[in-house]
Design a protein around this motif. Structure first.
Motif, PDB file in Angstrom:
ATOM      1  N   MET A 202       0.955  -1.270  -0.047  1.00  0.00           N
ATOM      2  CA  MET A 202       0.181   0.069  -0.028  1.00  0.00           C
ATOM      3  C   MET A 202       0.955   1.237   0.084  1.00  0.00           C
ATOM      4  O   MET A 202       1.993   1.390   0.740  1.00  0.00           O
ATOM      5  CB  MET A 202      -0.734  -0.071   1.252  1.00  0.00           C
ATOM      6  CG  MET A 202      -1.718   1.290   1.352  1.00  0.00           C
ATOM      7  SD  MET A 202      -2.547   1.226   2.986  1.00  0.00           S
ATOM      8  CE  MET A 202      -3.633  -0.022   2.966  1.00  0.00           C
ATOM      9  N   PHE A 203       0.549   2.175  -0.745  1.00  0.00           N
ATOM     10  CA  PHE A 203       1.328   3.357  -0.856  1.00  0.00           C
ATOM     11  C   PHE A 203       0.838   4.246   0.325  1.00  0.00           C
ATOM     12  O   PHE A 203      -0.185   4.426   0.826  1.00  0.00           O
ATOM     13  CB  PHE A 203       0.857   4.385  -2.035  1.00  0.00           C
ATOM     14  CG  PHE A 203       1.352   5.699  -1.804  1.00  0.00           C
ATOM     15  CD1 PHE A 203       2.629   5.931  -2.209  1.00  0.00           C
ATOM     16  CD2 PHE A 203       0.487   6.965  -1.804  1.00  0.00           C
ATOM     17  CE1 PHE A 203       3.289   7.223  -2.051  1.00  0.00           C
ATOM     18  CE2 PHE A 203       0.971   8.153  -1.864  1.00  0.00           C
ATOM     19  CZ  PHE A 203       2.328   8.381  -1.816  1.00  0.00           C
TER      20      PHE A 203
ATOM     21  N   ILE B 241       5.488   4.677  -6.028  1.00  0.00           N
ATOM     22  CA  ILE B 241       4.204   4.318  -6.610  1.00  0.00           C
ATOM     23  C   ILE B 241       3.920   3.650  -7.770  1.00  0.00           C
ATOM     24  O   ILE B 241       3.361   2.488  -7.915  1.00  0.00           O
ATOM     25  CB  ILE B 241       3.215   5.660  -6.682  1.00  0.00           C
ATOM     26  CG1 ILE B 241       3.051   6.255  -5.602  1.00  0.00           C
ATOM     27  CG2 ILE B 241       1.815   5.358  -7.527  1.00  0.00           C
ATOM     28  CD1 ILE B 241       2.407   7.859  -5.588  1.00  0.00           C
ATOM     29  N   PHE B 242       4.943   3.849  -8.701  1.00  0.00           N
ATOM     30  CA  PHE B 242       4.932   3.177  -9.944  1.00  0.00           C
ATOM     31  C   PHE B 242       5.380   1.663  -9.821  1.00  0.00           C
ATOM     32  O   PHE B 242       4.885   0.615 -10.383  1.00  0.00           O
ATOM     33  CB  PHE B 242       5.791   3.713 -11.092  1.00  0.00           C
ATOM     34  CG  PHE B 242       4.950   4.676 -11.867  1.00  0.00           C
ATOM     35  CD1 PHE B 242       4.287   4.326 -13.079  1.00  0.00           C
ATOM     36  CD2 PHE B 242       4.612   6.084 -11.308  1.00  0.00           C
ATOM     37  CE1 PHE B 242       3.431   5.047 -13.728  1.00  0.00           C
ATOM     38  CE2 PHE B 242       3.671   6.900 -12.209  1.00  0.00           C
ATOM     39  CZ  PHE B 242       3.114   6.577 -13.028  1.00  0.00           C
TER      40      PHE B 242
ATOM     41  N   LEU C 190      -0.156   4.537 -15.131  1.00  0.00           N
ATOM     42  CA  LEU C 190      -1.228   3.827 -14.313  1.00  0.00           C
ATOM     43  C   LEU C 190      -2.470   3.589 -15.205  1.00  0.00           C
ATOM     44  O   LEU C 190      -3.175   4.792 -15.369  1.00  0.00           O
ATOM     45  CB  LEU C 190      -1.446   4.595 -12.878  1.00  0.00           C
ATOM     46  CG  LEU C 190      -0.177   4.342 -12.012  1.00  0.00           C
ATOM     47  CD1 LEU C 190      -0.674   4.836 -10.786  1.00  0.00           C
ATOM     48  CD2 LEU C 190       0.384   2.911 -11.976  1.00  0.00           C
ATOM     49  N   ASP C 191      -3.117   2.646 -15.506  1.00  0.00           N
ATOM     50  CA  ASP C 191      -4.376   2.544 -16.038  1.00  0.00           C
ATOM     51  C   ASP C 191      -5.531   2.726 -15.066  1.00  0.00           C
ATOM     52  O   ASP C 191      -5.220   2.816 -13.820  1.00  0.00           O
ATOM     53  CB  ASP C 191      -4.378   1.245 -16.661  1.00  0.00           C
ATOM     54  CG  ASP C 191      -4.449   0.005 -16.058  1.00  0.00           C
ATOM     55  OD1 ASP C 191      -4.809   0.114 -14.760  1.00  0.00           O
ATOM     56  OD2 ASP C 191      -4.245  -1.212 -16.525  1.00  0.00           O
ATOM     57  N   ARG C 192      -6.617   2.617 -15.511  1.00  0.00           N
ATOM     58  CA  ARG C 192      -7.792   2.947 -14.462  1.00  0.00           C
ATOM     59  C   ARG C 192      -8.029   1.927 -13.193  1.00  0.00           C
ATOM     60  O   ARG C 192      -8.093   2.509 -12.263  1.00  0.00           O
ATOM     61  CB  ARG C 192      -9.006   2.923 -15.356  1.00  0.00           C
ATOM     62  CG  ARG C 192      -9.256   4.258 -16.366  1.00  0.00           C
ATOM     63  CD  ARG C 192     -10.587   4.174 -16.948  1.00  0.00           C
ATOM     64  NE  ARG C 192     -11.564   4.756 -15.851  1.00  0.00           N
ATOM     65  CZ  ARG C 192     -12.079   5.986 -15.742  1.00  0.00           C
ATOM     66  NH1 ARG C 192     -11.340   6.893 -16.308  1.00  0.00           N
ATOM     67  NH2 ARG C 192     -12.908   6.241 -14.969  1.00  0.00           N
TER      68      ARG C 192
ATOM     69  N   GLU D 175       1.524  13.240 -14.058  1.00  0.00           N
ATOM     70  CA  GLU D 175       0.138  13.592 -13.361  1.00  0.00           C
ATOM     71  C   GLU D 175      -0.039  12.858 -12.272  1.00  0.00           C
ATOM     72  O   GLU D 175      -0.483  13.390 -11.413  1.00  0.00           O
ATOM     73  CB  GLU D 175      -1.087  12.736 -14.448  1.00  0.00           C
ATOM     74  CG  GLU D 175      -1.103  13.428 -15.831  1.00  0.00           C
ATOM     75  CD  GLU D 175      -1.923  12.522 -17.052  1.00  0.00           C
ATOM     76  OE1 GLU D 175      -2.310  13.466 -17.777  1.00  0.00           O
ATOM     77  OE2 GLU D 175      -1.731  11.322 -16.794  1.00  0.00           O
ATOM     78  N   ILE D 176       0.716  11.658 -11.905  1.00  0.00           N
ATOM     79  CA  ILE D 176       0.872  11.213 -10.645  1.00  0.00           C
ATOM     80  C   ILE D 176       1.755  12.136  -9.501  1.00  0.00           C
ATOM     81  O   ILE D 176       1.204  12.408  -8.373  1.00  0.00           O
ATOM     82  CB  ILE D 176       1.529   9.836 -10.585  1.00  0.00           C
ATOM     83  CG1 ILE D 176       0.518   8.751 -11.172  1.00  0.00           C
ATOM     84  CG2 ILE D 176       1.817   9.335  -9.152  1.00  0.00           C
ATOM     85  CD1 ILE D 176      -0.944   8.424 -10.421  1.00  0.00           C
TER      86      ILE D 176
END
Length: 120
Positions: free
Chosen positions: A1-2, A25-26, A37-39, A82-83
């Protein structure tokens, strides 16, 4: 978990810390190693962040609003840039304090003899 971190230094240092957070995160969420990151991957990240803040799982409506806010170019995936914006927005005005805490944690870990100097 981030984990959303809960140090004052300059903006460049803050950005370096944020870039490291984006890298983490990536590593954790970009399961297909596409560099975006996709949806589905974004949904996992957003729900982990909401969970850390004591909020429940994002409804489809809430997720879509968050996703669309950060998917600046509308390509239906979230890029590193964007992230980066997403991380910066969730940290808000606490960025300096977060950087301070991170430096303190690193210092404590690597100043093993407590000399005030970093050891290898």
């Amino acid at each position: 978990m981030f984990m959303v971190p809960n140090l004052s230094v300059d903006d460049d240092t803050n950005d370096d810390i944020l870039i490291e957070m984006v890298d983490q995160i990536f590593i954790q969420y970009d399961k297909d190693n596409s560099g975006q990151l996709d949806r589905y991957e974004s949904y996992r990240l957003i729900n982990d962040v909401l969970s850390q803040r004591g909020q429940g799982t994002a409804s489809r409506y809430v997720f879509n609003r968050i996703f669309e806010e950060f998917d600046v170019n509308g390509d239906k995936v979230l890029s590193r840039a964007e992230i980066f914006r997403f991380v910066k927005s969730i940290l808000g005005d606490n960025t300096d304090e977060i950087v301070k805490q991170t430096v303190h944690k690193i210092w404590k870990e690597f100043d093993t003899d407590r000399s005030g100097k970093l050891n290898k």
